[in-house]
Design a protein around this motif. Structure first.
Motif, PDB file in Angstrom:
ATOM      1  N   VAL A   9      80.566 -23.577  -6.214  1.00 26.28           N
ATOM      2  CA  VAL A   9      80.520 -23.545  -4.954  1.00 26.28           C
ATOM      3  C   VAL A   9      79.246 -24.422  -4.540  1.00 26.28           C
ATOM      4  O   VAL A   9      78.045 -23.948  -5.032  1.00 26.28           O
ATOM      5  CB  VAL A   9      80.480 -22.216  -4.265  1.00 26.28           C
ATOM      6  CG1 VAL A   9      80.801 -22.234  -2.797  1.00 26.28           C
ATOM      7  CG2 VAL A   9      81.869 -21.635  -4.886  1.00 26.28           C
ATOM      8  N   GLU A  10      79.464 -25.325  -3.537  1.00 28.98           N
ATOM      9  CA  GLU A  10      78.639 -25.992  -2.868  1.00 28.98           C
ATOM     10  C   GLU A  10      78.053 -25.264  -1.951  1.00 28.98           C
ATOM     11  O   GLU A  10      78.736 -25.127  -0.862  1.00 28.98           O
ATOM     12  CB  GLU A  10      78.664 -27.519  -2.654  1.00 28.98           C
ATOM     13  CG  GLU A  10      77.473 -28.277  -2.119  1.00 28.98           C
ATOM     14  CD  GLU A  10      77.944 -29.973  -1.793  1.00 28.98           C
ATOM     15  OE1 GLU A  10      77.507 -30.786  -2.482  1.00 28.98           O
ATOM     16  OE2 GLU A  10      78.902 -29.898  -0.805  1.00 28.98           O
ATOM     17  N   VAL A  11      76.483 -25.075  -1.598  1.00 26.54           N
ATOM     18  CA  VAL A  11      76.127 -24.166  -0.577  1.00 26.54           C
ATOM     19  C   VAL A  11      74.998 -24.926   0.241  1.00 26.54           C
ATOM     20  O   VAL A  11      74.276 -25.496  -0.502  1.00 26.54           O
ATOM     21  CB  VAL A  11      75.751 -22.825  -0.945  1.00 26.54           C
ATOM     22  CG1 VAL A  11      75.092 -21.923   0.156  1.00 26.54           C
ATOM     23  CG2 VAL A  11      77.018 -22.100  -1.593  1.00 26.54           C
ATOM     24  N   MET A  12      75.085 -24.771   1.488  1.00 30.66           N
ATOM     25  CA  MET A  12      73.984 -25.259   2.355  1.00 30.66           C
ATOM     26  C   MET A  12      72.846 -24.278   2.413  1.00 30.66           C
ATOM     27  O   MET A  12      73.215 -23.167   2.960  1.00 30.66           O
ATOM     28  CB  MET A  12      74.575 -25.772   3.616  1.00 30.66           C
ATOM     29  CG  MET A  12      75.312 -27.148   3.756  1.00 30.66           C
ATOM     30  SD  MET A  12      74.695 -28.331   3.039  1.00 30.66           S
ATOM     31  CE  MET A  12      73.235 -28.964   4.215  1.00 30.66           C
ATOM     32  N   ASP A  13      71.729 -24.606   2.050  1.00 34.68           N
ATOM     33  CA  ASP A  13      70.457 -23.864   2.525  1.00 34.68           C
ATOM     34  C   ASP A  13      69.567 -24.658   3.018  1.00 34.68           C
ATOM     35  O   ASP A  13      68.617 -25.347   2.686  1.00 34.68           O
ATOM     36  CB  ASP A  13      70.010 -23.462   0.857  1.00 34.68           C
ATOM     37  CG  ASP A  13      68.820 -22.365   1.039  1.00 34.68           C
ATOM     38  OD1 ASP A  13      68.552 -21.953   2.200  1.00 34.68           O
ATOM     39  OD2 ASP A  13      68.147 -22.280   0.128  1.00 34.68           O
ATOM     40  N   GLY A  14      69.572 -24.509   4.511  1.00 33.24           N
ATOM     41  CA  GLY A  14      68.646 -25.391   5.296  1.00 33.24           C
ATOM     42  C   GLY A  14      69.423 -26.998   5.268  1.00 33.24           C
ATOM     43  O   GLY A  14      70.480 -27.183   5.698  1.00 33.24           O
TER      44      GLY A  14
END
Length: 101
Positions: free
Chosen positions: A24-29
């Motif tokens: 899963v690609e997750v945005m962190d900031g």
């Protein structure tokens, strides 16, 4: 003992033994990062519960609850519950049954 929740976009699903894998690609900031999710069920159990490679198509948005890796800084979870945008939940193992919602 800890449970965390992440949200992101499915990049890959592999229904394999001994444990299936979800990327899963997750945005962190401002940063995007890949998280590696391990099922608590075997690939065979998931398939017997109705999972197919299309159950979570690439590009699907998901929210995943699971236990993080013990390795500090690792982006990995042992997952059980996956929630889709419509509120439907899927089990990635860890329960008595492997329902699809």
């Amino acid at each position: 003992d800890r449970t965390v929740e992440i949200s992101g976009v499915v990049k890959a699903l592999k229904l394999v033994n001994p444990h299936s894998e979800l990327t899963v690609e997750v945005m962190d900031g401002d940063q995007r990062g890949l998280w590696y999710i391990t099922s608590r069920a075997t690939g065979s159990a998931l398939r017997n519960g109705g999972w197919t490679p299309e159950t979570l198509a690439v590009g699907s948005c998901v929210k995943i609850e699971g236990n993080p890796s013990r390795k500090e800084g690792s982006k990995a979870l042992a997952a059980g519950k996956i929630t889709l945008p419509d509120g439907k939940t899927l089990s990635f193992g860890g329960d008595a049954a492997i329902p699809q919602g």
